[in-house]
Design a protein around this motif. Structure first.
Motif, PDB file in Angstrom:
ATOM      1  N   GLY A 130       0.913  -0.660   0.077  1.00  0.00           N
ATOM      2  CA  GLY A 130      -0.337   0.253  -0.434  1.00  0.00           C
ATOM      3  C   GLY A 130       0.773   0.950   0.072  1.00  0.00           C
ATOM      4  O   GLY A 130       2.178   1.589  -0.207  1.00  0.00           O
ATOM      5  N   ILE A 131      -0.046   2.526  -0.527  1.00  0.00           N
ATOM      6  CA  ILE A 131       0.741   3.373  -0.250  1.00  0.00           C
ATOM      7  C   ILE A 131       1.419   4.001   1.265  1.00  0.00           C
ATOM      8  O   ILE A 131       2.191   4.497   1.515  1.00  0.00           O
ATOM      9  N   TYR A 132       0.365   3.926   1.848  1.00  0.00           N
ATOM     10  CA  TYR A 132       0.192   5.577   3.629  1.00  0.00           C
ATOM     11  C   TYR A 132       0.589   4.408   4.886  1.00  0.00           C
ATOM     12  O   TYR A 132       0.214   2.823   4.882  1.00  0.00           O
ATOM     13  N   ARG A 133       1.149   5.098   5.581  1.00  0.00           N
ATOM     14  CA  ARG A 133       1.715   4.703   6.961  1.00  0.00           C
ATOM     15  C   ARG A 133       2.528   5.774   7.098  1.00  0.00           C
ATOM     16  O   ARG A 133       2.604   7.038   7.616  1.00  0.00           O
ATOM     17  N   PRO A 134       2.707   5.376   8.832  1.00  0.00           N
ATOM     18  CA  PRO A 134       2.578   7.212   9.310  1.00  0.00           C
ATOM     19  C   PRO A 134       4.604   7.078   9.853  1.00  0.00           C
ATOM     20  O   PRO A 134       5.002   5.719   8.854  1.00  0.00           O
ATOM     21  N   PRO A 135       4.691   8.427  10.049  1.00  0.00           N
ATOM     22  CA  PRO A 135       5.875   9.212  10.322  1.00  0.00           C
ATOM     23  C   PRO A 135       6.843   8.087  10.153  1.00  0.00           C
ATOM     24  O   PRO A 135       7.811   7.396   9.997  1.00  0.00           O
ATOM     25  N   SER A 136       6.882   7.584  11.733  1.00  0.00           N
ATOM     26  CA  SER A 136       7.971   6.572  12.621  1.00  0.00           C
ATOM     27  C   SER A 136       7.581   5.035  11.394  1.00  0.00           C
ATOM     28  O   SER A 136       8.376   4.535  11.990  1.00  0.00           O
ATOM     29  N   PHE A 159       4.995  -3.160   9.513  1.00  0.00           N
ATOM     30  CA  PHE A 159       3.701  -2.055   9.613  1.00  0.00           C
ATOM     31  C   PHE A 159       2.718  -2.867   8.862  1.00  0.00           C
ATOM     32  O   PHE A 159       2.874  -3.334   7.257  1.00  0.00           O
ATOM     33  N   LEU A 160       1.571  -3.254   9.088  1.00  0.00           N
ATOM     34  CA  LEU A 160       0.748  -3.460   8.677  1.00  0.00           C
ATOM     35  C   LEU A 160      -0.365  -2.976   8.341  1.00  0.00           C
ATOM     36  O   LEU A 160      -0.893  -2.035   9.243  1.00  0.00           O
ATOM     37  N   GLN A 161      -0.379  -3.034   6.581  1.00  0.00           N
ATOM     38  CA  GLN A 161      -1.597  -1.820   5.910  1.00  0.00           C
ATOM     39  C   GLN A 161      -2.959  -2.280   5.679  1.00  0.00           C
ATOM     40  O   GLN A 161      -3.433  -4.163   5.741  1.00  0.00           O
ATOM     41  N   ASP A 162      -4.150  -1.937   5.185  1.00  0.00           N
ATOM     42  CA  ASP A 162      -4.182  -0.595   5.487  1.00  0.00           C
ATOM     43  C   ASP A 162      -4.455   0.891   6.418  1.00  0.00           C
ATOM     44  O   ASP A 162      -3.830   0.334   7.243  1.00  0.00           O
ATOM     45  N   ALA A 163      -5.975   0.596   5.988  1.00  0.00           N
ATOM     46  CA  ALA A 163      -5.826   2.373   7.029  1.00  0.00           C
ATOM     47  C   ALA A 163      -7.014   1.009   8.701  1.00  0.00           C
ATOM     48  O   ALA A 163      -6.554   1.755   9.877  1.00  0.00           O
TER      49      ALA A 163
END
Length: 351
Positions: free
Chosen positions: A14-20, A122-126
């Motif tokens: 996916g595209i999105y993830r938190p800055p950390s 990190f598990l995506q998405d939202a």
């Protein structure tokens, strides 16, 4: 090895993830697609896409494909005399054998994750927590067993979903290997939560956050300075602090509000229905919220929009992912805010 072997390496990213969780810090795995809520008026993410639960078999297939990349990189490394170490030479050689990897959406991410030590995922998405508990537990066990080097797994989650899960379910998910949850609090004010169509109340935020803490998750709560505009700045700051005090999460992260073209809230701002805060006013709101905090959290300003300026030394706040430890460094943060306020033109891209 022919170019048709690209099928061996197919997996979604996916595209999105938190800055950390950005850069080479985390392996990005798509457990669900898009957002199951998707009504927030400030948000432009996933708006043209429908939410989908991915079958566990597909998730495992993605993990297998990632493992195949790792295995083949190590094999090539052995062949070229680099003792199985993941190197740029091995990656270049693999791409030479499978040119389609040049266009693979996740190959570079996976390669750099391996170079960084292969420690976080990190598990995506939202909102991956919305999966059936048994499916999520199964997929977590599979990820952990396939990549035993992972020491932290994180994901986005919604307070409402946490409320809906039983304590036993949350404990099972935590024990299966999900360590940290990133929650979008945004505000603790009920009227503002309703206006932005967050789909949860302050009480729901508190209940969900507390349940996550009791289950043993590390909890990161995100709030949005400036979200309520001039009209609601006072209640936004006060009620957000109240909710955060109730939860006392591990992390409180500032994500200053800015309007995004195409969103309903952007249209409201353009129509004059919401008066945006100027940088100086945002700092005043931040001062009020921080001043009311009574927590043992780490308070962080790691989002790029936290770009207020110090009159003498660049950025006002550190963008370090661990931020400032409260209550020990609360006074330091308040002093930094005062320095920004006294700068005259503190500058922020959030307004």
């Amino acid at each position: 090895m022919s170019t048709t072997t690209i099928d061996r390496y197919r997996f979604e990213t996916g595209i999105y993830r938190p800055p950390s969780e950005g850069g080479s810090a985390s392996l990005l795995l798509r457990y669900t697609r898009n957002c199951p809520w998707n009504h927030c008026t400030f948000c432009s993410m996933y708006k043209t896409e429908k939410f989908q639960l991915r079958p566990v078999a597909d998730i495992k297939s993605d993990i297998d494909a990632m493992a195949a990349v790792v295995d083949d990189l190590k094999a090539i490394s052995m062949d070229i005399g680099q003792n199985g170490t993941i190197t740029r030479d091995a990656a270049v050689s693999l791409i030479g054998k499978v040119p389609a990897l040049n266009y693979h959406e996740g190959f570079a991410m996976l390669f750099h994750w391996l170079l960084s030590g292969a420690r976080n995922a990190f598990l995506q998405d939202a909102n991956s927590l919305i999966m059936k508990t048994g499916d999520l537990v199964d997929a977590l066990h599979y990820l952990r067993s396939t990549f035993p080097s992972i020491n932290r797994v994180t994901t986005y989650a919604r307070s409402r979903t946490l409320v809906q899960k039983s304590p036993e379910e949350l404990t099972a998910i935590r024990k299966a290997g999900l360590d940290r949850l990133h929650l979008g609090l945004e505000t603790g004010d009920n009227e503002l939560l309703k206006k932005i169509k967050k789909g949860v109340t302050a009480k729901g935020h508190i209940k969900g956050g507390k349940k996550a803490m009791v289950a043993g998750f590390q909890v990161s709560e995100y709030w949005m300075p400036g979200l309520g505009g001039r009209e609601m700045t006072g209640v936004h700051a006060a009620h957000t602090a109240r909710v955060l005090n109730e939860i006392n999460p591990d992390y409180i992260r500032s994500r200053p509000f800015r309007t995004i073209p195409g969103t309903p809230l952007h249209a409201q701002v353009n129509r004059g229905e919401v008066q945006m805060l100027r940088p100086h006013e945002q700092l005043l709101e931040l001062k009020n919220m921080i001043g009311a905090l009574d927590v043992t959290s780490r308070v962080c300003f790691d989002h790029a929009m936290n770009n207020w300026r110090h009159p003498r030394s660049g950025l006002l706040f550190t963008h370090d992912y661990e931020g400032y430890k409260f209550p020990e460094e609360k006074q330091k943060v308040l002093e930094l805010i005062e320095a920004g306020l006294n700068a005259g033109n503190p500058v922020s891209g959030a307004g």
